[in-house]
Design a protein around this motif. Structure first.
Motif, PDB file in Angstrom:
ATOM      1  N   ILE A   1     -13.448   3.376 -23.856  1.00 55.59           N
ATOM      2  CA  ILE A   1     -12.208   2.878 -24.469  1.00 55.59           C
ATOM      3  C   ILE A   1     -12.408   1.449 -24.975  1.00 55.59           C
ATOM      4  CG2 ILE A   1      -9.830   2.187 -23.972  1.00 55.59           C
ATOM      5  CD1 ILE A   1      -9.685   4.660 -22.133  1.00 55.59           C
ATOM      6  N   ALA A   2     -13.073   0.616 -24.185  1.00 55.98           N
ATOM      7  CA  ALA A   2     -13.308  -0.769 -24.596  1.00 55.98           C
ATOM      8  C   ALA A   2     -14.185  -0.826 -25.848  1.00 55.98           C
ATOM      9  CB  ALA A   2     -13.960  -1.547 -23.458  1.00 55.98           C
ATOM     10  N   ILE A   3     -15.231  -0.031 -25.884  1.00 53.81           N
ATOM     11  CA  ILE A   3     -16.126  -0.030 -27.045  1.00 53.81           C
ATOM     12  C   ILE A   3     -15.404   0.502 -28.279  1.00 53.81           C
ATOM     13  CG2 ILE A   3     -18.199   1.061 -28.014  1.00 53.81           C
ATOM     14  CD1 ILE A   3     -19.432   0.782 -25.184  1.00 53.81           C
ATOM     15  N   LEU A   4     -14.639   1.577 -28.117  1.00 51.42           N
ATOM     16  CA  LEU A   4     -13.885   2.120 -29.247  1.00 51.42           C
ATOM     17  C   LEU A   4     -12.852   1.114 -29.751  1.00 51.42           C
ATOM     18  CD1 LEU A   4     -13.360   5.844 -28.183  1.00 51.42           C
ATOM     19  CD2 LEU A   4     -14.861   4.963 -29.986  1.00 51.42           C
ATOM     20  N   SER A   5     -12.216   0.401 -28.841  1.00 51.98           N
ATOM     21  CA  SER A   5     -11.241  -0.627 -29.243  1.00 51.98           C
ATOM     22  C   SER A   5     -11.932  -1.742 -30.022  1.00 51.98           C
ATOM     23  CB  SER A   5     -10.556  -1.216 -28.009  1.00 51.98           C
ATOM     24  OG  SER A   5      -9.819  -0.234 -27.347  1.00 51.98           O
ATOM     25  N   LEU A   6     -13.108  -2.136 -29.571  1.00 53.95           N
ATOM     26  CA  LEU A   6     -13.859  -3.177 -30.266  1.00 53.95           C
ATOM     27  C   LEU A   6     -14.255  -2.715 -31.668  1.00 53.95           C
ATOM     28  CD1 LEU A   6     -15.223  -5.959 -30.098  1.00 53.95           C
ATOM     29  CD2 LEU A   6     -17.246  -4.789 -29.229  1.00 53.95           C
ATOM     30  N   VAL A   7     -14.766  -1.498 -31.773  1.00 55.76           N
ATOM     31  CA  VAL A   7     -15.148  -0.954 -33.079  1.00 55.76           C
ATOM     32  C   VAL A   7     -13.923  -0.871 -33.992  1.00 55.76           C
ATOM     33  CG1 VAL A   7     -15.964   1.134 -34.252  1.00 55.76           C
ATOM     34  CG2 VAL A   7     -17.171   0.280 -32.245  1.00 55.76           C
ATOM     35  N   PHE A   8     -12.810  -0.406 -33.467  1.00 53.69           N
ATOM     36  CA  PHE A   8     -11.574  -0.311 -34.232  1.00 53.69           C
ATOM     37  C   PHE A   8     -11.127  -1.699 -34.704  1.00 53.69           C
ATOM     38  CE2 PHE A   8      -6.885  -0.152 -34.419  1.00 53.69           C
ATOM     39  CZ  PHE A   8      -6.739   0.801 -35.416  1.00 53.69           C
ATOM     40  N   GLY A   9     -11.181  -2.682 -33.814  1.00 57.58           N
ATOM     41  CA  GLY A   9     -10.779  -4.044 -34.169  1.00 57.58           C
ATOM     42  C   GLY A   9     -11.663  -4.644 -35.249  1.00 57.58           C
ATOM     43  N   VAL A  10     -12.969  -4.459 -35.138  1.00 60.58           N
ATOM     44  CA  VAL A  10     -13.892  -4.979 -36.151  1.00 60.58           C
ATOM     45  C   VAL A  10     -13.645  -4.289 -37.488  1.00 60.58           C
ATOM     46  CG1 VAL A  10     -16.334  -5.067 -36.813  1.00 60.58           C
ATOM     47  CG2 VAL A  10     -15.648  -5.747 -34.516  1.00 60.58           C
ATOM     48  N   THR A  11     -13.381  -2.988 -37.467  1.00 65.20           N
ATOM     49  CA  THR A  11     -13.107  -2.250 -38.701  1.00 65.20           C
ATOM     50  C   THR A  11     -11.835  -2.782 -39.372  1.00 65.20           C
ATOM     51  OG1 THR A  11     -14.160  -0.282 -37.788  1.00 65.20           O
ATOM     52  CG2 THR A  11     -12.700   0.034 -39.672  1.00 65.20           C
ATOM     53  N   ILE A  12     -10.794  -2.985 -38.602  1.00 65.57           N
ATOM     54  CA  ILE A  12      -9.539  -3.524 -39.152  1.00 65.57           C
ATOM     55  C   ILE A  12      -9.774  -4.917 -39.727  1.00 65.57           C
ATOM     56  CG2 ILE A  12      -7.211  -4.329 -38.541  1.00 65.57           C
ATOM     57  CD1 ILE A  12      -7.457  -1.306 -38.766  1.00 65.57           C
ATOM     58  N   TRP A  13     -10.536  -5.751 -39.009  1.00 62.44           N
ATOM     59  CA  TRP A  13     -10.834  -7.102 -39.490  1.00 62.44           C
ATOM     60  C   TRP A  13     -11.592  -7.037 -40.813  1.00 62.44           C
ATOM     61  CZ3 TRP A  13     -15.449  -9.601 -40.483  1.00 62.44           C
ATOM     62  CH2 TRP A  13     -15.337 -10.958 -40.769  1.00 62.44           C
ATOM     63  N   ALA A  14     -12.583  -6.146 -40.909  1.00 60.80           N
ATOM     64  CA  ALA A  14     -13.369  -6.029 -42.132  1.00 60.80           C
ATOM     65  C   ALA A  14     -12.485  -5.590 -43.302  1.00 60.80           C
ATOM     66  CB  ALA A  14     -14.513  -5.043 -41.928  1.00 60.80           C
ATOM     67  N   LEU A  15     -11.586  -4.640 -43.054  1.00 57.67           N
ATOM     68  CA  LEU A  15     -10.682  -4.201 -44.111  1.00 57.67           C
ATOM     69  C   LEU A  15      -9.753  -5.332 -44.530  1.00 57.67           C
ATOM     70  CD1 LEU A  15      -9.792  -0.612 -42.870  1.00 57.67           C
ATOM     71  CD2 LEU A  15     -11.204  -1.217 -44.844  1.00 57.67           C
ATOM     72  N   MET A  16      -9.245  -6.071 -43.555  1.00 65.92           N
ATOM     73  CA  MET A  16      -8.367  -7.203 -43.863  1.00 65.92           C
ATOM     74  C   MET A  16      -9.128  -8.238 -44.692  1.00 65.92           C
ATOM     75  SD  MET A  16      -5.216  -7.132 -42.442  1.00 65.92           S
ATOM     76  CE  MET A  16      -4.857  -8.832 -42.120  1.00 65.92           C
ATOM     77  N   PHE A  17     -10.379  -8.501 -44.309  1.00 69.54           N
ATOM     78  CA  PHE A  17     -11.174  -9.492 -45.032  1.00 69.54           C
ATOM     79  C   PHE A  17     -11.383  -9.053 -46.470  1.00 69.54           C
ATOM     80  CE2 PHE A  17     -15.161 -11.277 -46.544  1.00 69.54           C
ATOM     81  CZ  PHE A  17     -14.930 -12.620 -46.326  1.00 69.54           C
ATOM     82  N   ARG A  18     -11.725  -7.786 -46.645  1.00 67.98           N
ATOM     83  CA  ARG A  18     -12.041  -7.289 -47.983  1.00 67.98           C
ATOM     84  C   ARG A  18     -10.790  -7.180 -48.853  1.00 67.98           C
ATOM     85  NH1 ARG A  18     -15.085  -4.834 -51.543  1.00 67.98           N
ATOM     86  NH2 ARG A  18     -14.594  -2.823 -52.438  1.00 67.98           N
ATOM     87  N   HIS A  19      -9.709  -6.705 -48.298  1.00 67.39           N
ATOM     88  CA  HIS A  19      -8.535  -6.387 -49.108  1.00 67.39           C
ATOM     89  C   HIS A  19      -7.450  -7.458 -49.120  1.00 67.39           C
ATOM     90  CE1 HIS A  19      -9.951  -2.418 -50.103  1.00 67.39           C
ATOM     91  NE2 HIS A  19     -10.234  -2.204 -48.837  1.00 67.39           N
TER      92      HIS A  19
END
Length: 135
Positions: free
Chosen positions: A38-56
């Motif tokens: 759960i912790a690893i999936l949350s981290l991956v999810f958070g990084v993905t959201i951050w990357a999308l926010m950065f790009r868009h």
């Protein structure tokens, strides 16, 4: 197994079972693994959201800031490259329209200034001619 009683009443039978220590250790490992997953999936999810926010979001806003800075320093030909039709794209189009209007007004102001300078030169010429005729 024993009978659980309260006073003279029989309340029923209770089973007491001891778990194997290896079984308890296995349950702890499974529980920890679940938490780690759960912790690893949350981290991956958070990084993905951050990357999308950065790009868009962040990147277009930074580009808008750079164009506005160039315009502020007089580069009225600066334009923003529009990549989408979302709210940021619409904001970018409005920025480009505003800068285009500023450029047009600047050109009109320069043309009017040139006309005033030509009139002023003519007035100086007329004044000099009048001065010569008066003497």
């Amino acid at each position: 197994m024993h009978c659980h009683t309260s006073g003279n009443r029989n309340l029923g039978w209770i089973w007491v079972a001891a778990k194997d220590p290896d079984h308890l250790l296995l349950e702890r490992i499974i529980r920890r693994t679940g938490f780690m997953t759960i912790a690893i999936l949350s981290l991956v999810f958070g990084v993905t959201i951050w990357a999308l926010m950065f790009r868009h979001v962040r990147k277009p806003l930074m580009e808008m800031g750079l164009v506005m800075n160039r315009v502020m320093h007089g580069a009225l030909t600066a334009r923003l490259r529009i990549e989408g039709k979302d709210e940021l794209g619409q904001l970018g189009e409005r920025l480009n329209t505003m800068v285009q209007e500023l450029e047009t007004m600047d050109e009109q102001l320069q043309a009017a200034n040139l006309q005033l300078m030509m009139r002023a030169e003519r007035m100086v010429g007329v004044g000099e001619m009048a001065s010569r005729l008066a003497h």
